[in-house]
Design an enzyme around this catalytic site. Sequence first.
Site, PDB file in Angstrom:
ATOM      1  N   ILE A 286       0.831  -1.212   0.000  1.00  0.00           N
ATOM      2  CA  ILE A 286       0.000   0.000   0.000  1.00  0.00           C
ATOM      3  C   ILE A 286       0.869   1.267   0.000  1.00  0.00           C
ATOM      4  O   ILE A 286       0.574   2.238  -0.697  1.00  0.00           O
ATOM      5  CB  ILE A 286      -0.943  -0.015   1.232  1.00  0.00           C
ATOM      6  CG1 ILE A 286      -1.999  -1.116   1.062  1.00  0.00           C
ATOM      7  CG2 ILE A 286      -1.605   1.340   1.449  1.00  0.00           C
ATOM      8  CD1 ILE A 286      -2.814  -1.427   2.321  1.00  0.00           C
TER       9      ILE A 286
ATOM     10  N   ASP B  68      13.903   3.866   9.609  1.00  0.00           N
ATOM     11  CA  ASP B  68      13.158   2.971  10.493  1.00  0.00           C
ATOM     12  C   ASP B  68      12.215   3.843  11.323  1.00  0.00           C
ATOM     13  O   ASP B  68      12.659   4.599  12.189  1.00  0.00           O
ATOM     14  CB  ASP B  68      14.150   2.214  11.399  1.00  0.00           C
ATOM     15  CG  ASP B  68      13.443   1.310  12.395  1.00  0.00           C
ATOM     16  OD1 ASP B  68      12.205   1.371  12.500  1.00  0.00           O
ATOM     17  OD2 ASP B  68      14.152   0.539  13.084  1.00  0.00           O
TER      18      ASP B  68
ATOM     19  N   TYR C 100      -2.845  -7.410  16.563  1.00  0.00           N
ATOM     20  CA  TYR C 100      -2.992  -6.577  15.358  1.00  0.00           C
ATOM     21  C   TYR C 100      -4.238  -5.689  15.481  1.00  0.00           C
ATOM     22  O   TYR C 100      -4.167  -4.468  15.310  1.00  0.00           O
ATOM     23  CB  TYR C 100      -3.083  -7.474  14.117  1.00  0.00           C
ATOM     24  CG  TYR C 100      -3.168  -6.701  12.821  1.00  0.00           C
ATOM     25  CD1 TYR C 100      -2.063  -6.011  12.333  1.00  0.00           C
ATOM     26  CD2 TYR C 100      -4.354  -6.636  12.088  1.00  0.00           C
ATOM     27  CE1 TYR C 100      -2.133  -5.284  11.146  1.00  0.00           C
ATOM     28  CE2 TYR C 100      -4.435  -5.921  10.909  1.00  0.00           C
ATOM     29  CZ  TYR C 100      -3.326  -5.245  10.438  1.00  0.00           C
ATOM     30  OH  TYR C 100      -3.401  -4.537   9.272  1.00  0.00           O
TER      31      TYR C 100
ATOM     32  N   ARG D  64       1.945 -14.361   4.221  1.00  0.00           N
ATOM     33  CA  ARG D  64       1.048 -14.963   5.235  1.00  0.00           C
ATOM     34  C   ARG D  64       0.361 -16.191   4.659  1.00  0.00           C
ATOM     35  O   ARG D  64       0.215 -17.210   5.333  1.00  0.00           O
ATOM     36  CB  ARG D  64      -0.004 -13.938   5.705  1.00  0.00           C
ATOM     37  CG  ARG D  64       0.532 -12.920   6.683  1.00  0.00           C
ATOM     38  CD  ARG D  64      -0.567 -12.126   7.354  1.00  0.00           C
ATOM     39  NE  ARG D  64      -1.238 -11.163   6.493  1.00  0.00           N
ATOM     40  CZ  ARG D  64      -0.724 -10.000   6.110  1.00  0.00           C
ATOM     41  NH1 ARG D  64       0.480  -9.650   6.500  1.00  0.00           N
ATOM     42  NH2 ARG D  64      -1.390  -9.174   5.332  1.00  0.00           N
TER      43      ARG D  64
HETATM   44  N1  LIG Z   1      -2.427  -5.905   3.053  1.00  0.00           N
HETATM   45  C1  LIG Z   1      -3.551  -5.920   3.747  1.00  0.00           C
HETATM   46  O1  LIG Z   1      -4.408  -6.795   3.569  1.00  0.00           O
HETATM   47  C2  LIG Z   1      -3.818  -4.853   4.762  1.00  0.00           C
HETATM   48  C3  LIG Z   1      -5.128  -4.729   5.286  1.00  0.00           C
HETATM   49  C4  LIG Z   1      -5.376  -3.736   6.222  1.00  0.00           C
HETATM   50  C5  LIG Z   1      -4.371  -2.895   6.650  1.00  0.00           C
HETATM   51  N2  LIG Z   1      -3.112  -3.066   6.130  1.00  0.00           N
HETATM   52  C6  LIG Z   1      -2.053  -2.167   6.610  1.00  0.00           C
HETATM   53  O2  LIG Z   1      -1.498  -1.484   5.522  1.00  0.00           O
HETATM   54  C7  LIG Z   1      -0.130  -1.182   5.791  1.00  0.00           C
HETATM   55  C8  LIG Z   1       0.743  -1.692   4.664  1.00  0.00           C
HETATM   56  O3  LIG Z   1       0.570  -3.083   4.542  1.00  0.00           O
HETATM   57  P1  LIG Z   1       0.905  -3.843   3.169  1.00  0.00           P
HETATM   58  O4  LIG Z   1       0.395  -5.244   3.354  1.00  0.00           O
HETATM   59  O5  LIG Z   1       0.432  -3.048   2.017  1.00  0.00           O
HETATM   60  O6  LIG Z   1       2.494  -3.789   3.091  1.00  0.00           O
HETATM   61  P2  LIG Z   1       3.604  -4.874   3.484  1.00  0.00           P
HETATM   62  O7  LIG Z   1       3.292  -5.422   4.838  1.00  0.00           O
HETATM   63  O8  LIG Z   1       3.744  -5.862   2.381  1.00  0.00           O
HETATM   64  O9  LIG Z   1       4.893  -3.954   3.543  1.00  0.00           O
HETATM   65  C9  LIG Z   1       5.216  -3.262   4.707  1.00  0.00           C
HETATM   66  C10 LIG Z   1       6.382  -2.346   4.439  1.00  0.00           C
HETATM   67  O10 LIG Z   1       6.716  -1.729   5.679  1.00  0.00           O
HETATM   68  C11 LIG Z   1       8.128  -1.671   5.803  1.00  0.00           C
HETATM   69  N3  LIG Z   1       8.484  -1.577   7.213  1.00  0.00           N
HETATM   70  C12 LIG Z   1       8.330  -2.521   8.166  1.00  0.00           C
HETATM   71  N4  LIG Z   1       8.780  -2.089   9.347  1.00  0.00           N
HETATM   72  C13 LIG Z   1       9.228  -0.826   9.141  1.00  0.00           C
HETATM   73  C14 LIG Z   1       9.796   0.149   9.975  1.00  0.00           C
HETATM   74  N5  LIG Z   1      10.019  -0.085  11.285  1.00  0.00           N
HETATM   75  N6  LIG Z   1      10.136   1.354   9.446  1.00  0.00           N
HETATM   76  C15 LIG Z   1       9.921   1.608   8.141  1.00  0.00           C
HETATM   77  N7  LIG Z   1       9.377   0.709   7.292  1.00  0.00           N
HETATM   78  C16 LIG Z   1       9.044  -0.492   7.785  1.00  0.00           C
HETATM   79  C17 LIG Z   1       8.594  -2.953   5.150  1.00  0.00           C
HETATM   80  O11 LIG Z   1       9.958  -2.908   4.784  1.00  0.00           O
HETATM   81  C18 LIG Z   1       7.639  -3.045   3.947  1.00  0.00           C
HETATM   82  O12 LIG Z   1       8.159  -2.349   2.845  1.00  0.00           O
HETATM   83  C19 LIG Z   1       0.182  -1.825   7.150  1.00  0.00           C
HETATM   84  O13 LIG Z   1       0.033  -0.864   8.164  1.00  0.00           O
HETATM   85  C20 LIG Z   1      -0.891  -2.885   7.264  1.00  0.00           C
HETATM   86  O14 LIG Z   1      -1.177  -3.227   8.606  1.00  0.00           O
HETATM   87  C21 LIG Z   1      -2.816  -4.008   5.197  1.00  0.00           C
END
Ligand SMILES: NC(=O)c1ccc[n+]([C@@H]2O[C@H](COP(=O)([O-])OP(=O)(O)OC[C@H]3O[C@@H](n4cnc5c(N)ncnc54)[C@H](O)[C@@H]3O)[C@@H](O)[C@H]2O)c1
Length: 247
Positions: free
Chosen positions: A19, A60, A149, A190
């Site tokens: 995202i 980070d 979560y 996952r």
């Molecule tokens: N994918 C889903 O189904 C979903 C649904 C609801 C909410 N979300 C939320 O959307 C957000 C993005 O999720 P996603 O699944 O699109 O991405 P993802 O989980 O595939 O990627 C996460 C990114 O965050 C980075 N990251 C992790 N820890 C970090 C840190 N401490 N500092 C900086 N960067 C860091 C990682 O390197 C990675 O690039 C998250 O907050 C997730 O909880 C995702």
Amino acid sequence: MSGRLEGKNIVVTAAGQGIGKATAIAFCNEGANVFATDINQETLNILKKDNPNIDVFKLDSTDKTSVENYFKHMNQIDVLFNAVGFVHHGTILECEEKDWDFSCNVNIKSMYYMCKGVLPIMIKQNGGSIINISSCASSFKGFPNRFVYGTTKGAVIGLTKAIAADFVKQNIRCNSIAPGTVYSPSWQDRVNQSPDPVQAKKDFIARQPMGRLGTAEEIAAVAVYLASDDATFTTGSTIHVDGGISI
Ligand SMILES: NC(=O)c1ccc[n+]([C@@H]2O[C@H](COP(=O)([O-])OP(=O)(O)OC[C@H]3O[C@@H](n4cnc5c(N)ncnc54)[C@H](O)[C@@H]3O)[C@@H](O)[C@H]2O)c1
């Protein structure tokens, strides 16, 4: 590109994939100057190669000193998009204290540091928009095996509303987006790590009333709206972008 974010400076966290990445690209396509951050330099390099206009920086978001130093070098920031998050699988009984601490750190404290870093800049310029990524698994709905979560994503909604209330007079808006299940690299991991990946994929899709996963671009489209001047009367809200999961 329609230029809805022309001239805006936007910081994005977790921009290396999923995202965060789709949103960084969507912001850039709308004319924004995008400052993409992530903990993973490799994925940032790929983002930069494909999108030379995007500025990338390894950050980070859970490291207080690094976040403070990052904002010291920034002057104008119109929008902060906070996407950092981690999904722990399990009930409270499978959530050890280290899992609790890790999830709270990554999912909440990172947003506390990033918001605290950007707000003095936004106050000085008398305006800004903060967008935090929550989840449909939060204060809105409980899901099995999403104990910590869901707890942390509920906290993101509380954090968002508190900031919206405190800084509404300074023309600073703070909103969150609650996505349903969205295809992303971590979602794929996952599925792959589950005992039966084929069934796990079916189960994820079955809980979506639209019968499909969302795309990161569908979340990014709402982020563009919240970042833009189309949303100048919108603050403290949580927008569900979940294919009907919260109906
Ligand atoms: N994918 C889903 O189904 C979903 C649904 C609801 C909410 N979300 C939320 O959307 C957000 C993005 O999720 P996603 O699944 O699109 O991405 P993802 O989980 O595939 O990627 C996460 C990114 O965050 C980075 N990251 C992790 N820890 C970090 C840190 N401490 N500092 C900086 N960067 C860091 C990682 O390197 C990675 O690039 C998250 O907050 C997730 O909880 C995702």
